[in-house]
Design a protein around this motif. Structure first.
Motif, mmCIF file in Angstrom:
data_model
loop_
_atom_site.group_PDB
_atom_site.id
_atom_site.type_symbol
_atom_site.label_atom_id
_atom_site.label_comp_id
_atom_site.label_asym_id
_atom_site.label_seq_id
_atom_site.Cartn_x
_atom_site.Cartn_y
_atom_site.Cartn_z
ATOM 1 N N VAL A 253 0.853 -1.197 0.000
ATOM 2 C CA VAL A 253 0.000 0.000 0.000
ATOM 3 C C VAL A 253 0.885 1.242 0.000
ATOM 4 O O VAL A 253 0.687 2.168 -0.785
ATOM 5 C CB VAL A 253 -0.932 0.019 1.235
ATOM 6 C CG1 VAL A 253 -1.685 1.344 1.347
ATOM 7 C CG2 VAL A 253 -1.918 -1.139 1.171
ATOM 8 N N ALA A 254 1.893 1.230 0.871
ATOM 9 C CA ALA A 254 2.805 2.376 0.970
ATOM 10 C C ALA A 254 3.541 2.587 -0.352
ATOM 11 O O ALA A 254 3.742 3.725 -0.791
ATOM 12 C CB ALA A 254 3.795 2.141 2.108
ATOM 13 N N ALA A 255 3.907 1.492 -1.023
ATOM 14 C CA ALA A 255 4.679 1.599 -2.272
ATOM 15 C C ALA A 255 3.863 2.283 -3.364
ATOM 16 O O ALA A 255 4.425 2.903 -4.268
ATOM 17 C CB ALA A 255 5.126 0.212 -2.724
ATOM 18 N N ALA A 256 2.521 2.171 -3.290
ATOM 19 C CA ALA A 256 1.657 2.747 -4.329
ATOM 20 C C ALA A 256 1.243 4.184 -3.999
ATOM 21 O O ALA A 256 0.527 4.819 -4.765
ATOM 22 C CB ALA A 256 0.414 1.878 -4.491
ATOM 23 N N MET A 257 1.674 4.701 -2.873
ATOM 24 C CA MET A 257 1.250 6.028 -2.413
ATOM 25 C C MET A 257 1.984 7.128 -3.188
ATOM 26 O O MET A 257 3.198 7.047 -3.344
ATOM 27 C CB MET A 257 1.618 6.102 -0.923
ATOM 28 C CG MET A 257 0.710 6.888 -0.045
ATOM 29 S SD MET A 257 -1.011 6.487 -0.144
ATOM 30 C CE MET A 257 -1.098 4.976 0.783
ATOM 31 N N PRO A 258 1.266 8.142 -3.701
ATOM 32 C CA PRO A 258 1.950 9.204 -4.437
ATOM 33 C C PRO A 258 2.678 10.170 -3.497
ATOM 34 O O PRO A 258 2.483 10.118 -2.288
ATOM 35 C CB PRO A 258 0.794 9.927 -5.136
ATOM 36 C CG PRO A 258 -0.375 9.712 -4.254
ATOM 37 C CD PRO A 258 -0.175 8.355 -3.615
ATOM 38 N N ARG A 259 3.484 11.031 -4.092
ATOM 39 C CA ARG A 259 4.143 12.103 -3.324
ATOM 40 C C ARG A 259 3.326 13.376 -3.528
ATOM 41 O O ARG A 259 2.731 13.579 -4.588
ATOM 42 C CB ARG A 259 5.565 12.341 -3.834
ATOM 43 C CG ARG A 259 6.438 11.099 -3.747
ATOM 44 C CD ARG A 259 7.556 11.260 -2.735
ATOM 45 N NE ARG A 259 8.069 9.952 -2.358
ATOM 46 C CZ ARG A 259 8.639 9.682 -1.182
ATOM 47 N NH1 ARG A 259 8.753 10.619 -0.270
ATOM 48 N NH2 ARG A 259 9.084 8.488 -0.910
ATOM 49 N N CYS A 260 3.319 14.242 -2.511
ATOM 50 C CA CYS A 260 2.603 15.511 -2.636
ATOM 51 C C CYS A 260 3.497 16.534 -3.331
ATOM 52 O O CYS A 260 4.629 16.219 -3.707
ATOM 53 C CB CYS A 260 2.189 16.008 -1.257
ATOM 54 S SG CYS A 260 3.594 16.525 -0.266
ATOM 55 N N ASN A 261 3.014 17.770 -3.460
ATOM 56 C CA ASN A 261 3.768 18.804 -4.175
ATOM 57 C C ASN A 261 5.071 19.179 -3.468
ATOM 58 O O ASN A 261 5.980 19.708 -4.102
ATOM 59 C CB ASN A 261 2.915 20.056 -4.373
ATOM 60 C CG ASN A 261 1.628 19.728 -5.114
ATOM 61 O OD1 ASN A 261 1.588 18.794 -5.923
ATOM 62 N ND2 ASN A 261 0.567 20.450 -4.816
#
Ligand SMILES: [Zn+2]
Length: 201
Positions: A150-158
């Motif tokens: 799940v963590a690996a699929a999490m995007p990064r914010c701006n």
């Protein structure tokens, strides 16, 4: 007064694989033998109950649930409390199984419904009946399973941080409610972060 807390690692590999999403655990302690023993009992109790709640669980919880770490919260007396809050789900995924074990003095655990989310807290108590062993201290252990995929699929914010996964309650047009999930910037204390926010569908 805030309570004191400590994280204890049960599965070091899962912590490494969870990367930034498990950063609270990067300075955590290794679980002592007595806590490992408690975790084994908790794991088997969760497995026994899994069949009954299978329709409410996510796939990652059906293939054998085992706790990766325990969060210990210690409330030393009636003034120690935790304010209403929601837990960040980034490292745990949607609808996580969280097994809770409380020891010592009795305290109130309160769940409240704010307009958009369910909050939980341990409020200050008017008085605490002393426990024969712990006195006015209550210790709560929550056992949680990390989901590195799940963590690996999490995007990064701006601003380049791993986005936080959170749940909220959405009112439906024709009545009723449903749980929805969103991703948002996860600023550290003392900075406001960025405006990144989007539904996780
Ligand atoms: Zn940001």
């Amino acid at each position: 007064m805030p309570r004191t807390n400590c994280h204890y690692i049960l599965d070091a590999q899962a912590v490494v694989r969870s990367g930034d999403s498990a950063e609270d655990l990067h300075s955590a302690r290794t679980a002592p033998p007595v806590l490992r023993e408690a975790a084994e009992i908790v794991n088997s109790m969760v497995k026994e109950r899994q069949g009954r709640v299978a329709d409410q669980l996510q796939a990652g919880d059906l293939d054998g649930w085992a706790s990766s770490y325990a969060l210990a919260n210690r409330y030393a007396g009636r003034d120690e409390s935790v304010a209403p809050h929601t837990d960040k789900l980034t490292a745990l995924g949607r609808r996580p199984v969280i097994a809770s074990l409380s020891l010592g003095a009795c305290r109130t655990f309160r769940v409240t419904r704010a307009p958009e989310e369910f909050l939980h807290e341990v409020p200050k108590a008017a008085r605490v009946t002393p426990h024969p062993t712990s006195g006015t201290t209550r210790i709560n252990l929550t056992f949680r399973k990390l989901k590195p995929h799940v963590a690996a699929a999490m995007p990064r914010c701006n601003c380049g941080r791993l986005a936080a996964l959170k749940a909220c309650v959405q009112r439906l047009r024709h009545g009723g409610t449903r749980h929805v999930y969103y991703l948002a910037c996860d600023p550290s204390k003392g900075d406001t972060g960025c405006a990144f926010r989007r539904w996780d569908v």
